[in-house]
Enzyme design. Structure first.
Site, PDB file in Angstrom:
ATOM      1  N   GLY A  12       0.784  -1.238   0.000  1.00  0.00           N
ATOM      2  CA  GLY A  12       0.000   0.000   0.000  1.00  0.00           C
ATOM      3  C   GLY A  12       0.812   1.281   0.000  1.00  0.00           C
ATOM      4  N   SER A  13       2.042   1.235  -0.509  1.00  0.00           N
ATOM      5  CA  SER A  13       2.817   2.488  -0.528  1.00  0.00           C
ATOM      6  C   SER A  13       2.184   3.496  -1.487  1.00  0.00           C
ATOM      7  CB  SER A  13       4.285   2.226  -0.883  1.00  0.00           C
ATOM      8  OG  SER A  13       4.430   1.880  -2.239  1.00  0.00           O
ATOM      9  N   ASN A  14       1.633   3.022  -2.601  1.00  0.00           N
ATOM     10  CA  ASN A  14       0.939   3.953  -3.505  1.00  0.00           C
ATOM     11  C   ASN A  14      -0.308   4.526  -2.847  1.00  0.00           C
ATOM     12  OD1 ASN A  14       2.084   4.129  -6.436  1.00  0.00           O
ATOM     13  ND2 ASN A  14       2.392   2.005  -5.793  1.00  0.00           N
ATOM     14  N   LYS A  63     -17.082 -15.132  -7.920  1.00  0.00           N
ATOM     15  CA  LYS A  63     -16.467 -13.804  -8.080  1.00  0.00           C
ATOM     16  C   LYS A  63     -17.548 -12.737  -8.261  1.00  0.00           C
ATOM     17  CE  LYS A  63     -12.674 -11.325  -9.748  1.00  0.00           C
ATOM     18  NZ  LYS A  63     -11.607 -11.590 -10.675  1.00  0.00           N
ATOM     19  N   LEU A  90      -7.959  -9.758 -11.015  1.00  0.00           N
ATOM     20  CA  LEU A  90      -8.562  -9.156 -12.202  1.00  0.00           C
ATOM     21  C   LEU A  90      -9.924  -8.592 -11.814  1.00  0.00           C
ATOM     22  CD1 LEU A  90      -7.958 -11.570 -15.187  1.00  0.00           C
ATOM     23  CD2 LEU A  90      -7.041  -9.276 -14.832  1.00  0.00           C
ATOM     24  N   ILE A  91     -10.224  -7.419 -12.326  1.00  0.00           N
ATOM     25  CA  ILE A  91     -11.573  -6.878 -12.124  1.00  0.00           C
ATOM     26  C   ILE A  91     -12.529  -7.695 -13.002  1.00  0.00           C
ATOM     27  CG2 ILE A  91     -13.034  -4.850 -12.529  1.00  0.00           C
ATOM     28  CD1 ILE A  91     -11.181  -4.436 -10.161  1.00  0.00           C
ATOM     29  N   ASN A 105      -5.578   1.756 -13.232  1.00  0.00           N
ATOM     30  CA  ASN A 105      -4.570   0.896 -12.596  1.00  0.00           C
ATOM     31  C   ASN A 105      -3.190   1.472 -12.868  1.00  0.00           C
ATOM     32  OD1 ASN A 105      -3.515  -1.508 -11.355  1.00  0.00           O
ATOM     33  ND2 ASN A 105      -3.007  -2.268 -13.397  1.00  0.00           N
ATOM     34  N   HIS A 107       0.754   0.157 -13.418  1.00  0.00           N
ATOM     35  CA  HIS A 107       1.517  -1.054 -13.722  1.00  0.00           C
ATOM     36  C   HIS A 107       3.010  -0.691 -13.785  1.00  0.00           C
ATOM     37  CE1 HIS A 107       2.265  -5.060 -15.175  1.00  0.00           C
ATOM     38  NE2 HIS A 107       3.039  -4.543 -16.111  1.00  0.00           N
TER      39      HIS A 107
END
Ligand code: GRF
Length: 185
Positions: A12-14, A63, A90-91, A105, A107
């Protein structure tokens, strides 16, 4: 003030950088959704005073049911943007149908090169000299959605993998909040 929701699975650094740079100034980070019990991002959220939703796929029959449960919470927040920051699932089609065009997102590679779960490792193993980061919209594919922005750097001679990884994360922490701010304008 516009609201955003962050999805994360790990450190969770972002997420933390987004909260520090944007929360209460540019937008409200209304919720952290985390699919991994005990993930460090949950601790960060607690320290930062951000509400959390911890959901585990294994607690649901499918899901689709898992994503419907998340949507129930998102509907209370009415987020302008859903920001994936190290969310390792995956969403699925249920969330996409509800929020397509509003999910982004980050990447850690220069897409379309090196999509997937280990973009940094794949790029390093390939031996690239230029590395970078991509922010993109989320569609049904793996890191295939429309690119919003990218940033890059050239690896120095003798640069270690650790040093390259640190540079990637520093770029992410600069790029992602800037892109989010731009999209919210
Ligand atoms: C980042 O490298 C991001 O690009 C990728 O997952 C990582 C998350 O890192 N999608 P953190 O949990 O924000 O530290």
């Amino acid at each position: 003030m516009k609201r955003i929701v962050v999805f994360a699975s790990g450190s969770g650094s972002n997420f933390e950088t987004i909260v520090q740079k944007l929360h209460g100034k540019v937008c409200e980070v209304a919720l952290l959704v985390c699919d991994k019990p005990g993930a460090y991002c949950l601790e960060r959220a607690e320290k930062l005073g951000i509400a959390t939703l911890q959901v585990s796929l294994k607690d649901f029959a499918s899901k689709a049911d898992y994503e419907l449960a998340i949507i129930k919470h998102l509907q209370k927040v009415e987020p302008e943007l859903i920001v994936l920051a190290g969310y390792m699932k995956l969403i699925g089609e249920v969330l996409l149908a509800e929020y397509e065009g509003k999910i982004i997102n980050i990447h850690p590679a220069l897409l379309p090169a090196f999509p997937g779960a280990d973009g940094i490792g794949d790029a390093l193993r390939y031996g690239v000299r230029v590395m970078g980061v991509t922010v993109h919209y989320v569609d049904a594919g793996v890191d295939t959605g429309r690119i919003i922005d990218q940033d890059s750097f050239k690896r120095a001679d003798g640069e270690t993998e650790q040093q390259s990884k640190e540079k990637i994360h520093a770029i992410e922490h600069d790029l992602y909040p800037r892109v989010i701010e731009q999209l919210l304008k």
